[in-house]
Structures are given as C-alpha cells and as structure tokens.
Design a protein around this motif. Structure first.
Motif, PDB file in Angstrom:
ATOM      1  N   MET A   1       0.817  -1.267   0.010  1.00 25.56           N
ATOM      2  CA  MET A   1      -0.019  -0.157   0.054  1.00 25.56           C
ATOM      3  C   MET A   1       0.830   1.306   0.083  1.00 25.56           C
ATOM      4  O   MET A   1       0.430   2.089  -0.590  1.00 25.56           O
ATOM      5  N   GLN A   2       2.031   1.239   0.486  1.00 26.99           N
ATOM      6  CA  GLN A   2       2.929   2.325   0.872  1.00 26.99           C
ATOM      7  C   GLN A   2       3.580   2.655  -0.581  1.00 26.99           C
ATOM      8  O   GLN A   2       3.875   3.800  -1.016  1.00 26.99           O
ATOM      9  N   ASP A   3       3.781   1.650  -1.354  1.00 31.64           N
ATOM     10  CA  ASP A   3       4.309   1.597  -2.692  1.00 31.64           C
ATOM     11  C   ASP A   3       3.492   2.392  -3.644  1.00 31.64           C
ATOM     12  O   ASP A   3       4.020   3.323  -4.227  1.00 31.64           O
ATOM     13  N   GLN A   4       2.215   2.284  -3.416  1.00 28.90           N
ATOM     14  CA  GLN A   4       1.149   3.168  -4.418  1.00 28.90           C
ATOM     15  C   GLN A   4       1.178   4.402  -3.909  1.00 28.90           C
ATOM     16  O   GLN A   4       1.008   5.261  -4.753  1.00 28.90           O
ATOM     17  N   THR A   5       1.458   4.816  -2.463  1.00 33.05           N
ATOM     18  CA  THR A   5       1.177   6.132  -2.310  1.00 33.05           C
ATOM     19  C   THR A   5       2.549   6.976  -2.965  1.00 33.05           C
ATOM     20  O   THR A   5       2.620   8.081  -3.297  1.00 33.05           O
ATOM     21  N   LEU A   6       3.880   6.096  -2.693  1.00 33.31           N
ATOM     22  CA  LEU A   6       5.091   6.507  -3.287  1.00 33.31           C
ATOM     23  C   LEU A   6       4.835   6.908  -4.664  1.00 33.31           C
ATOM     24  O   LEU A   6       5.289   7.931  -5.193  1.00 33.31           O
ATOM     25  N   ASN A   8       2.269   7.256  -6.651  1.00 34.25           N
ATOM     26  CA  ASN A   8       1.254   8.552  -7.062  1.00 34.25           C
ATOM     27  C   ASN A   8       1.883   9.714  -6.711  1.00 34.25           C
ATOM     28  O   ASN A   8       1.708  10.699  -7.450  1.00 34.25           O
TER      29      ASN A   8
END
Length: 143
Positions: A1-6, A8
């Motif tokens: 999930m953190q990877d998707q924030t990064l 984006n």
C-alpha cells in the motif's frame, strides 16, 4: 500500500515538472523570437556591429525553377568521386546559391528539399541510394 502512495506522489511530481518544463520552453521560444526581431530592427537601422549570440540568417530558398534542383543534383552526383549524402548536396546547393551554410534552419530546409528530390529521382531510376554507417548516400545509376 505504501508503494502505491509513493508512486502516486512521484507521478504527481513528474507531471508538475513536465508542466514547468513546457512553460519554460514556451518562454524561451518567446524570448528567442523577440531577440531575432530586435536583431532584424537593428540591421534595418544600419547597425553593423557584432551581436553576441546571434545566428547568421539567410533568406529561405522559396522556389527552384522546374527541374533545376534535379538537374543540379544529378550533375553534382555524377561529378563526385564517391557517393554523397543529402546533407553534403545541400551544402553544395547553399554554396552555389550564395547562401550562408552556417544557418542551421536554412540548411535543414535545403536538406529536406534535396532528400525529397533524391527520392523522386530514385523512383525515376536516375539515382540509387544505399544505407551506410554514415547514413543514406546517393550515386548516379550506371547506364
């Protein structure tokens, strides 16, 4: 999930930088056009000094008379000891016409016109082209 924030966040930053880059390019183009306009006005007013950063400009070759370019190219190709590129032929055209070969815009335009003429001449079996490490070279067809 953190990877998707990064991801984006990086995509958003990339879009922002791309937009800023486009704005800067537009501003540079406007400034370049303004400088060229000032150079033309200075020239029209009789200024003969050296302008720092100015590029030599020559009049654009508007028109070749019917078959004039084709005949010239064929004569130059036949005179040459080795095959010539469209760029080499364009330089010869500029020299013959008395144009400034240092003007990149003019040389690019003439190279494009020479390339088109050579392709038409190849279709008429007047010249043949060959792809080499230096690019496309042209020679007269052997009779």
């Amino acid at each position: 999930m953190q990877d998707q924030t990064l991801i984006n966040g990086l995509l958003a930053k990339r879009e922002e930088l791309s937009r800023e880059n486009a704005e800067l390019r537009e501003r540079m183009a406007i400034l370049s056009n303004d400088i060229e306009a000032l150079d033309r006005v200075l020239d029209a007013c009789g200024y003969r000094g050296e302008l720092v950063g100015s590029t030599p400009r020559a009049a654009r070759i508007v028109l070749f008379y019917r078959n004039e370019l084709r005949d010239y190219l064929l004569a130059e190709i036949r005179k040459a000891d080795e095959p010539l590129t469209a760029r080499q032929l364009a330089v010869l055209v500029c020299q013959t016409e008395g144009k400034d070969g240092r003007d990149r815009r003019l040389l690019t335009d003439v190279t494009r016109r020479v390339g088109c003429a050579l392709r038409r001449m190849r279709a008429s079996r007047m010249v043949e082209g060959e792809r080499t490490k230096d690019g496309q070279v042209w020679r007269a067809m052997a009779w």
